[in-house]
Design a protein around this motif. Structure first.
Motif, PDB file in Angstrom:
ATOM      1  N   HIS C  27     -32.527  12.624  11.892  1.00  0.00           N
ATOM      2  CA  HIS C  27     -32.510  11.171  11.724  1.00  0.00           C
ATOM      3  C   HIS C  27     -31.144  10.638  11.325  1.00  0.00           C
ATOM      4  CE1 HIS C  27     -36.705  10.840  12.447  1.00  0.00           C
ATOM      5  NE2 HIS C  27     -37.006  11.719  11.503  1.00  0.00           N
ATOM      6  N   ALA C  28     -30.414  11.383  10.506  1.00  0.00           N
ATOM      7  CA  ALA C  28     -29.091  10.911  10.073  1.00  0.00           C
ATOM      8  C   ALA C  28     -28.169  10.753  11.275  1.00  0.00           C
ATOM      9  CB  ALA C  28     -28.496  11.881   9.054  1.00  0.00           C
ATOM     10  N   THR C  29     -28.162  11.764  12.160  1.00  0.00           N
ATOM     11  CA  THR C  29     -27.305  11.673  13.345  1.00  0.00           C
ATOM     12  C   THR C  29     -27.721  10.485  14.204  1.00  0.00           C
ATOM     13  OG1 THR C  29     -27.074  14.076  13.316  1.00  0.00           O
ATOM     14  CG2 THR C  29     -26.458  12.950  15.339  1.00  0.00           C
ATOM     15  N   LEU C  31     -29.608   7.736  13.479  1.00  0.00           N
ATOM     16  CA  LEU C  31     -29.401   6.412  12.873  1.00  0.00           C
ATOM     17  C   LEU C  31     -27.915   6.094  12.774  1.00  0.00           C
ATOM     18  CD1 LEU C  31     -32.071   6.217  10.040  1.00  0.00           C
ATOM     19  CD2 LEU C  31     -32.000   4.993  12.211  1.00  0.00           C
ATOM     20  N   GLY C  32     -27.115   7.087  12.383  1.00  0.00           N
ATOM     21  CA  GLY C  32     -25.674   6.854  12.250  1.00  0.00           C
ATOM     22  C   GLY C  32     -25.062   6.446  13.571  1.00  0.00           C
ATOM     23  N   LEU C  33     -25.383   7.200  14.638  1.00  0.00           N
ATOM     24  CA  LEU C  33     -24.844   6.861  15.965  1.00  0.00           C
ATOM     25  C   LEU C  33     -25.349   5.487  16.404  1.00  0.00           C
ATOM     26  CD1 LEU C  33     -25.094  10.192  18.008  1.00  0.00           C
ATOM     27  CD2 LEU C  33     -23.024   8.927  17.421  1.00  0.00           C
TER      28      LEU C  33
ATOM     29  N   VAL E  67     -20.187   3.414   7.199  1.00  0.00           N
ATOM     30  CA  VAL E  67     -21.435   3.982   6.691  1.00  0.00           C
ATOM     31  C   VAL E  67     -22.129   4.805   7.777  1.00  0.00           C
ATOM     32  CG1 VAL E  67     -23.755   3.400   5.887  1.00  0.00           C
ATOM     33  CG2 VAL E  67     -21.778   2.216   4.928  1.00  0.00           C
ATOM     34  N   GLY E  68     -22.173   4.246   8.999  1.00  0.00           N
ATOM     35  CA  GLY E  68     -22.859   4.928  10.095  1.00  0.00           C
ATOM     36  C   GLY E  68     -22.240   6.284  10.391  1.00  0.00           C
ATOM     37  N   ILE E  69     -20.911   6.292  10.555  1.00  0.00           N
ATOM     38  CA  ILE E  69     -20.250   7.555  10.923  1.00  0.00           C
ATOM     39  C   ILE E  69     -20.385   8.571   9.783  1.00  0.00           C
ATOM     40  CG2 ILE E  69     -18.065   8.616  11.575  1.00  0.00           C
ATOM     41  CD1 ILE E  69     -19.310   6.769  13.675  1.00  0.00           C
ATOM     42  N   THR E  70     -20.266   8.098   8.538  1.00  0.00           N
ATOM     43  CA  THR E  70     -20.424   9.032   7.425  1.00  0.00           C
ATOM     44  C   THR E  70     -21.846   9.585   7.386  1.00  0.00           C
ATOM     45  OG1 THR E  70     -18.816   7.670   6.237  1.00  0.00           O
ATOM     46  CG2 THR E  70     -20.012   9.296   4.952  1.00  0.00           C
ATOM     47  N   THR E  71     -22.819   8.747   7.758  1.00  0.00           N
ATOM     48  CA  THR E  71     -24.211   9.217   7.793  1.00  0.00           C
ATOM     49  C   THR E  71     -24.378  10.371   8.782  1.00  0.00           C
ATOM     50  OG1 THR E  71     -24.975   6.987   7.276  1.00  0.00           O
ATOM     51  CG2 THR E  71     -26.613   8.516   8.139  1.00  0.00           C
ATOM     52  N   ILE E  72     -23.724  10.245   9.955  1.00  0.00           N
ATOM     53  CA  ILE E  72     -23.843  11.328  10.947  1.00  0.00           C
ATOM     54  C   ILE E  72     -23.407  12.655  10.324  1.00  0.00           C
ATOM     55  CG2 ILE E  72     -23.112  12.177  13.205  1.00  0.00           C
ATOM     56  CD1 ILE E  72     -22.539   9.340  14.025  1.00  0.00           C
ATOM     57  N   CYS E  73     -22.303  12.609   9.565  1.00  0.00           N
ATOM     58  CA  CYS E  73     -21.729  13.859   9.040  1.00  0.00           C
ATOM     59  C   CYS E  73     -22.585  14.466   7.934  1.00  0.00           C
ATOM     60  CB  CYS E  73     -20.335  13.610   8.492  1.00  0.00           C
ATOM     61  SG  CYS E  73     -19.235  12.883   9.689  1.00  0.00           S
ATOM     62  N   PHE E  74     -23.437  13.675   7.295  1.00  0.00           N
ATOM     63  CA  PHE E  74     -24.233  14.189   6.187  1.00  0.00           C
ATOM     64  C   PHE E  74     -25.711  13.960   6.496  1.00  0.00           C
ATOM     65  CE2 PHE E  74     -20.004  13.395   4.707  1.00  0.00           C
ATOM     66  CZ  PHE E  74     -19.734  14.504   3.934  1.00  0.00           C
ATOM     67  N   SER E  75     -26.515  13.683   5.472  1.00  0.00           N
ATOM     68  CA  SER E  75     -27.935  13.437   5.736  1.00  0.00           C
ATOM     69  C   SER E  75     -28.336  12.129   5.057  1.00  0.00           C
ATOM     70  CB  SER E  75     -28.777  14.588   5.198  1.00  0.00           C
ATOM     71  OG  SER E  75     -28.804  14.551   3.786  1.00  0.00           O
ATOM     72  N   LEU E  76     -29.535  11.638   5.392  1.00  0.00           N
ATOM     73  CA  LEU E  76     -29.961  10.358   4.822  1.00  0.00           C
ATOM     74  C   LEU E  76     -30.090  10.464   3.297  1.00  0.00           C
ATOM     75  CD1 LEU E  76     -32.553   9.218   7.502  1.00  0.00           C
ATOM     76  CD2 LEU E  76     -30.189   8.486   7.185  1.00  0.00           C
TER      77      LEU E  76
END
Lengths: 279, 279, 279, 279, 279
Positions: C27-29, C31-33, E67-76
């Motif tokens: 989900h993080a990937t 939602l982030g994308l 925020v979005g790109i940092t979210t991809i690199c980590f988790s929710l």
């Protein structure tokens, strides 16, 4: 005469040495270069004036400056070796690790059947593989195993270091090229700015000035850097193949069970290269 | 008198010390610099107005600023040593590793024939090679081998460190030069922008402003950086030569068999420099 | 028949293997994308001319050039594997470390109750988890514990290295993309500057030239770099899960007390993942 | 009374402590700063409008912003200590390593002649050198040698770490300054671009905007960075001097032969600083 | 009842736990942020058109994209934890190392007077300090000292790692923000360049485009980077405090002399934090 015959018989048993064709095109390098430069050429031609991208003096100063500065950092002999080094990324002759392991296992079996001395007759088949030949001939000569290990390890580390130094030259040149491009662009800008009376000359002047930055960026990012990366990859592969030969030569020298040698070699090989000789 | 005669006889036996001509031009440095700067000059002259690239105040501020900032980071003595250090990349006097190894083997043979004391007479031939002289005279004086090793290792590591510090000054200056070029360009831009009434002055104003960026980039990328790289290369080579002398002095002290010394030295030398003294 | 029944009984006791659903959306990937690209699209659409941002040839040269240069650095097989590697950051199947630890504890209890041989019947349930299956079957086969450790450690380190190499390809591509964007922008600028007669063409020309820099920056910063970071994160997690299985298999092989195994596993797990099996 | 007399006699024997004048100008820092800033000022004045380079608000935002951001990264106490730390690069009080070694040798000789207790009387001369004083008084107090080593080593490593943290603040500020310059320039550009009706205001507007980039670059490259480098150099020198005192105190405590101490100290000192006390 | 009384008596003897007020403002963070942003606001307001710097969509794309790109690199979960992590740099609750050491010494004295079991009654005072509480309760429970060390060390290294991962998220976001600013600026430039007919729109168009670069630079250099640095500093401090508690708990468990504990703790504390409990 008897020797040649024996050798021929053995050769059919052992197959070609190391599974290496004399020189193999590196398809990834070729396709990558062709693809990237093809796209570049297309973009330039579609833009309508491809001749605007060919400026011999600009190309000369970026190429020549890069060669010159790289020469300062190294020596003339190093520079003379660079083209052949770069060519090895395109036509590389790295033997396949699995084929080498397979071949060494055959040799180990032969050595068990006929004694280590029996390998004497296949030595001349290994002329394309000086390292394997050296490893085997040391074993045949009855060199103590400890000395074999030291001699072969020195050869491997020296070869690896020498090749890494060559890759270092490509890396250095990849660093120098954009700097030379920038310096030439600054020359072009200063010349153009000192001569603003004719407004119609401004555009082409800046275009020529930018061309050297373009040459520097292409040379560094599309040629030198990726070739250095490919070279480093090949070096790691050759080191693996040499280590396979070294471990096998030691095993042959100890007249180990070849099944144990297979285990040892598979422990060194990546999963995709593992061999299945005895099962 | 007898001593001089003996020395002369030995000299003809041992040859010149370390194969080092008093001071040798580094062709790679010379050709590289000449080539790169030649191309630069050609590009500038072909552009039609070479005088536009000579601006003494701009040159002064980049050169002087780089020297000044580098001085802050080091000391006045360090700065005074810098020109001679830089000159050593052009006229370097690094002895050849193979020639040094060869010479040390001759000394080892002599020591076997006439005893270590016999080397006393060739000491005065080694005045150009203080390190070899020190190594040999320690052996001649009967210093215990463990102490010889400690003294020579300390000398080597200190010399290496001292020279690396000098190379570090060139690296630091190579870092400072583009920053000084940028700062001067900003000065030029601010001056030009505050004075836009005369449009015909804009071009030349920007040209002069860009000139300092050009000077900084040339100084850093075409002079300081490559000289630092060459210096680091030379330091590694001198360290190797000193280690060859150290190992040989220890071996002479142990009155080892010179054939064993040859093996030891070849293990240290790169393949192209290996010697063939006894075979 | 009996076997299947036993297996079914055990399965209800042990639950699904490793708590892994066949393939789980990250989900993080996602939602982030979605968030980042949604904002980008909104900004582009609000600007009024979204079609100005779609330029197939520009996109082709940046994408194709990045693929081409990355191909040079690696091999064709590596490149073929890249899409599936990248997909694993979106639909990843990393089992949960706590669930795996829980499952291994159940197996340990079972092994205590029915003997190690009893695990034979649950092996076929583990087909989605080849590593756990291999670890358990080694224990069931009575392999000596030292050999189990060596085999599993080699598997883990090889899998980790192979996956890090894939992440390295994404990192390399993230480095290449902005360079290709810059090179294409330089092509566009040179074309535009050679053609300044029509002032109304300058703006669109520069817009198209800048588009490739935009594509390169988006590709590198919003896709390749974060996917590489996520991949490295997943690799570390998978290594942890594999190590949990390895430690548990060794413990089962030693027929340790499962309470001790719980302690060992909790020492490896981060606080949020610790399990409470016996308390 | 007797004590003072003895002390005076000893003082004439031992000379001033550590050869340290109360506070010494660092000529390299002074000349480097003066030279670089002199050239800068000349370039600005020759350009004709020096007042264009003085803009109090711009200077305030770059300086204040750099101080503010650096404060976030550290603490208020650290920031309060920064000016005195920076001043130490200009008026540094690092004792000379050779003079310290010489002084410690005199103390060692005294200790041999009159016993360690005899050093009690010179302790009060060492008030400017708290570290030497502590080292000597520990020896005089009869502290076991192992404890002396631990206490002094802890003092040295703590002092070094504390000072490296200060140098780290200068490095951090050198990183922040150009960023603050860029941010302020962006503010200036946005303000200028929103107000293009009056073309005669464009030039001065951009000039003021660029001024903050200029301030940031000067602050970082010509002040903060070189002062940090000089500070790190001084820290390494002070560490050496403290280690000289530590080794000497241990030797005095062991009532070693001072000749052996001289050997030990010379092994620590760089060639230019070696002392010749007994020969 | 008796217990509460005893506890109250002890509390007056031991003081508040760890000297920690519930939550303390970090003045350096607050003043630094206020100062830097105050200067920024002043520069913007003095420029005359502060509204030109407020552009909600631009701010949204930079903030949201980061925020979005940092979210991809980590988790929710990681992202959800970020605000509270960032807040801890402003209202941090790190106990004072000296106060903790002082408190632990009091506990050690108490344990000597009344036995380790006597500490049972003060455990409930330590609810704000779970780590000290855990350390003391382990000692009270009679856990073997070796196990106490292992448990506490695992807790410390896990807490440190977990917090460093949070700091890593801030660092990652600080890297992403300028890239998002650049990408948005490229969008703005492409939109402006495709629409050059109205010259009066060029300036404001570029101003808006530059605004996102400004937002990205401010977010990264003035918020995210310094907060990450402050967080790393706080983590190191908390690790020190935890280690003080660990060492003291071990000492209490050994019923060491508290004077020896004071020595041990002072060896861990920086000079400014050393305590003087017994002298």
């Amino acid at each position: 005469m008897a020797r040649t015959q024996a050798s021929r018989a053995l050769r059919s048993e052992t197959g070609s040495v190391g599974g290496r064709s004399p020189s193999r095109l590196d398809h990834a390098t070729l396709l990558g270069l062709a693809g990237a430069f093809g796209l570049l050429a297309t973009a330039i031609v579609l833009g309508g004036s491809p001749h605007a991208f060919v400026d011999a003096p600009a190309l000369l100063i970026v190429l020549g400056g890069t060669v010159g500065i790289t020469t300062i950092c190294f020596s003339l002999q190093d520079m003379a070796r660079l083209p052949s080094v770069a060519a090895r990324t395109l036509f590389h002759a790295t033997p396949d690790a699995a084929a080498t392991a397979f071949y060494m296992l055959r040799l180990a079996e032969l050595a068990r059947k006929r004694g280590i001395m029996g390998l004497d007759q296949v030595l001349e088949d290994m002329q394309n593989e000086p390292f394997i030949r050296k490893a085997v001939s040391l074993a045949v000569d009855g060199t103590p195993i400890e000395e074999i290990r030291i001699v072969l390890e020195r050869e491997i580390s020296e070869a690896t270091e020498r090749q890494l130094r060559s890759a270092g030259m490509l890396r250095k040149a990849a660093e120098v090229a954009p700097a030379m491009g920038l310096i030439s662009t600054l020359i072009g800008l200063v010349q153009m700015l000192g001569n603003l009376e004719d407004p119609s000359a401004i555009g082409p002047g800046m275009a020529v000035a930018l061309l050297t930055t373009f040459y520097g960026a292409v040379l560094s990012n599309m040629v030198l850097s990726p070739l250095a990366a490919k070279l480093e990859r090949n070096i790691a592969e050759e080191e693996l193949v040499a280590n396979v030969s070294k471990v096998a030569a030691e095993s042959i020298c100890r007249t180990d069970n070849p099944r144990r040698l297979e285990l040892l070699l598979n422990a060194m090989l990546p999963p995709a290269k593992r061999i299945n000789y005895f099962s």
